[in-house]
Design an enzyme around this catalytic site. Structure first.
Site, PDB file in Angstrom:
ATOM      1  N   MET A   1      -1.829  -3.512 -16.221  1.00 31.38           N
ATOM      2  CA  MET A   1      -2.035  -4.937 -15.944  1.00 31.38           C
ATOM      3  C   MET A   1      -3.530  -5.281 -15.986  1.00 31.38           C
ATOM      4  O   MET A   1      -3.945  -6.331 -15.494  1.00 31.38           O
ATOM      5  CB  MET A   1      -1.448  -5.307 -14.581  1.00 31.38           C
ATOM      6  CG  MET A   1       0.063  -5.076 -14.540  1.00 31.38           C
ATOM      7  SD  MET A   1       0.926  -6.176 -13.414  1.00 31.38           S
ATOM      8  CE  MET A   1       0.102  -5.808 -11.890  1.00 31.38           C
TER       9      MET A   1
ATOM     10  N   HIS B   1      -6.562   4.437 -14.896  1.00 29.26           N
ATOM     11  CA  HIS B   1      -6.030   4.006 -16.185  1.00 29.26           C
ATOM     12  C   HIS B   1      -6.645   4.845 -17.325  1.00 29.26           C
ATOM     13  O   HIS B   1      -5.958   5.259 -18.252  1.00 29.26           O
ATOM     14  CB  HIS B   1      -6.360   2.538 -16.452  1.00 29.26           C
ATOM     15  CG  HIS B   1      -5.813   1.567 -15.450  1.00 29.26           C
ATOM     16  ND1 HIS B   1      -6.615   0.913 -14.552  1.00 29.26           N
ATOM     17  CD2 HIS B   1      -4.547   1.128 -15.218  1.00 29.26           C
ATOM     18  CE1 HIS B   1      -5.871   0.099 -13.804  1.00 29.26           C
ATOM     19  NE2 HIS B   1      -4.609   0.222 -14.180  1.00 29.26           N
TER      20      HIS B   1
ATOM     21  N   ASP C   1       1.841   5.457  -8.508  1.00 32.64           N
ATOM     22  CA  ASP C   1       2.985   4.585  -8.221  1.00 32.64           C
ATOM     23  C   ASP C   1       4.257   5.423  -8.353  1.00 32.64           C
ATOM     24  O   ASP C   1       5.009   5.300  -9.313  1.00 32.64           O
ATOM     25  CB  ASP C   1       2.972   3.397  -9.190  1.00 32.64           C
ATOM     26  CG  ASP C   1       1.704   2.580  -9.034  1.00 32.64           C
ATOM     27  OD1 ASP C   1       1.542   1.937  -7.990  1.00 32.64           O
ATOM     28  OD2 ASP C   1       0.849   2.629  -9.937  1.00 32.64           O
TER      29      ASP C   1
END
Ligand code: AMP
Length: 270
Positions: free
Chosen positions: A30, A37, A150
């Protein structure tokens, strides 16, 4: 690196790799990119012929009271980081481009999506599963990279790919942490200095839970005790779930943060 906005451009660019049956690696994000990332992108780049990174703040996974509008969107900075980490194609669709009309179709993984974070954020994981399915259909990757940061999301997506026979390998990637131990997260940028310090209670709680579990004690209680001592943190849950010690809470008034660690020490990846 090529940056594309439309599904058509992306499909045209990927055609040669698909025709030659090469590995297409995909890292959905996102934006608000950080070293977590980057580690996913680097791994994809080392394992695949072409690496596609997407940046899309997915409206389907935010409830109306959440931070969709203020979620960081610095496209120029993200593009630089994505390229430096080894992205070949950066897919940055617009909400109107991806959803010209309101979608009527939802993918939801029952049970797993209702537990832990799903109980506090109804609809969140269906929003994630739906956008990931859509992005998988657009990119048609052979390998897709997701962070263990996550963990619940990762388990839900593994289940979804299995249940729906989606032809992609889900590659889990280790949590990247700041020097003080806090997992990197785009949402950490919301924290004041005091909240940033308080957020470390989540890390201490996860570790205390793991130690209690190893000693045959009650992991959830041990972790909760640590969070209760931190005034700026409101507990959401502490639990052992699918081999991980999971904790979450609100830090300050608005920031919802999650932490998780393996209950058993893992062998490092070769
Ligand atoms: P997000 O942009 O927050 O939706 O995250 C995109 C991907 O990066 C997800 O697969 C996350 O699990 C992963 N990710 C986010 N933070 C980290 C981190 N600290 N370490 C490893 N992976 C992460």
């Amino acid at each position: 690196m090529k940056t594309v906005e439309t599904v058509e451009e992306l499909r045209t660019l990927l055609r040669p790799w698909r025709q030659e049956d090469r590995h297409i690696g995909f890292v959905p994000t996102m934006g608000g990119l950080h070293a977590g990332h980057e580690s996913l992108i680097r791994r994809a780049n080392s394992e695949c012929a072409v690496t596609v990174t997407s940046i899309f703040v997915n409206p389907l996974q935010f409830s109306p009271s959440e931070d969709y509008d203020r979620y960081p969107r610095d496209h120029a900075r993200d593009a630089l980081l994505a390229e430096a980490a080894g992205t070949d194609i950066l897919f940055m669709p617009t909400p109107e481009g991806l959803f010209p009309a309101s979608p009527l179709t939802t993918v939801s993984v029952a049970k797993l999506s209702e537990e832990l974070e799903g109980a506090s954020r109804p609809g969140h994981f269906a929003g994630v599963a739906t956008i990931v399915t859509k992005l998988f259909n657009i990119v048609q990757p052979t390998k897709a990279y997701f962070g263990e940061k996550d963990w619940q999301q990762l388990e839900i997506l593994r289940q979804m790919v299995e249940d729906l026979s989606i032809p992609v390998e889900i590659v889990p990637c280790a949590v990247v942490r700041a020097e003080d131990g806090l997992a990197l997260s785009t949402r950490n940028s919301y924290l004041s200095p005091d909240e940033r310090r308080a957020a470390l209670a989540l890390v201490r709680a996860a570790r205390a839970g793991r130690e209690a579990a190893a000693a045959g004690g009650d992991a959830a209680v041990a972790a909760a005790r640590i969070l209760e001592d931190e005034d700026l943190v409101t507990i959401d849950y502490t639990a052992i779930w699918r081999d991980r010690m999971m904790v979450a809470g609100w830090v300050g008034r608005t920031s919802y943060l999650t932490e998780n660690i393996a209950i058993r020490e893992e062998a490092p990846r070769p």
